[in-house]
Design a protein around this motif. Sequence first.
Motif, PDB file in Angstrom:
ATOM      1  N   VAL A 136       0.830  -1.204   0.000  1.00  0.00           N
ATOM      2  CA  VAL A 136       0.000   0.000   0.000  1.00  0.00           C
ATOM      3  C   VAL A 136       0.862   1.250   0.000  1.00  0.00           C
ATOM      4  O   VAL A 136       0.640   2.190  -0.773  1.00  0.00           O
ATOM      5  CB  VAL A 136      -0.960   0.004   1.219  1.00  0.00           C
ATOM      6  N   HIS A 259      -4.591   3.022   6.469  1.00  0.00           N
ATOM      7  CA  HIS A 259      -4.038   2.984   5.107  1.00  0.00           C
ATOM      8  C   HIS A 259      -4.978   2.243   4.163  1.00  0.00           C
ATOM      9  O   HIS A 259      -5.288   2.721   3.066  1.00  0.00           O
ATOM     10  CB  HIS A 259      -2.673   2.284   5.111  1.00  0.00           C
ATOM     11  N   VAL A 263      -7.361   3.451   0.799  1.00  0.00           N
ATOM     12  CA  VAL A 263      -7.240   2.829  -0.524  1.00  0.00           C
ATOM     13  C   VAL A 263      -8.600   2.359  -1.025  1.00  0.00           C
ATOM     14  O   VAL A 263      -8.926   2.482  -2.212  1.00  0.00           O
ATOM     15  CB  VAL A 263      -6.248   1.641  -0.472  1.00  0.00           C
TER      16      VAL A 263
END
Length: 284
Positions: A136, A259, A263
């Motif tokens: 990521v 995170h 996304v």
Amino acid sequence: MLDIVSKWTDLLEAGIIKTNNGVIVELNAAARAMGFEEGKVVRIPKSRILKTEIGECEALIYGEHIILKPIDTFSQMKQFLIDAIAHEILTPITSIGGLLYLVKEGIDVEKNIEKIENHLGKIARIVDELLLLSKVEMGNYVPRSRRVELRGVIQEILKLYADRVERKKLEVKVKARGMMKTDPEALGIIVRNIISNAIKYTDPGGKVTISASNKRIVVEDTGVGIPPKELPFIFQRFFRASNVRDRGGSGLGLAIAKHLAEVLGFEIAIDSRLGVGTRVELKM
């Protein structure tokens, strides 16, 4: 003054503390990660080298402000990560060793083999989450969306913590319905970290409530809560609230969840009251 200096010191991963007669009255996120807190006395030795939770730091004094510059920042943070992950992995490994002994002695063989499999699964999940976080952050992760049945996802996660829930005699309620179109692997990691925290930081006899619909997942607990001044830093890597640092953990779970949520296009928000409980909402 603190805000202005912080804009520069944050770029250098330096901590900044404002004191009044030696007592900390303000500090930035980096200083919190080092283990400093408001209301505590800070003493600077003649060497100007302080031992902190991320390693040794050089203290630079400017009037009422103290700037803390990590010595060899990369090495110290790398060591901190290694230590944190080692703790998370060594705990199940130690348990596996004891369980293998019982199996060899022929004691509760099937039950203990199942426990060993659960511990091995935990180790695998830790490694998978770190690899996924790396993808990521490097921009190499591409979500693969499909329709996910929410109740099934939550029930599978709760199976992982069944022993802990039973041991702590927690009341866990699930109100989940509907489907959600998203990446099942990423969603599972996000929700697992949130539920894991709720179970970990809720004292014996407490309650955890999980509700989910096709647009939102909410996890509420009656746990220890998070100090108000520390809430803005809760998604930072390695950050652990000052009132739970004795409960183990790497400080990576919520950072990974944040995170992945970004996304996937989710918003993740935390509301917490010290001594009352915490509510985490994941919303599309």
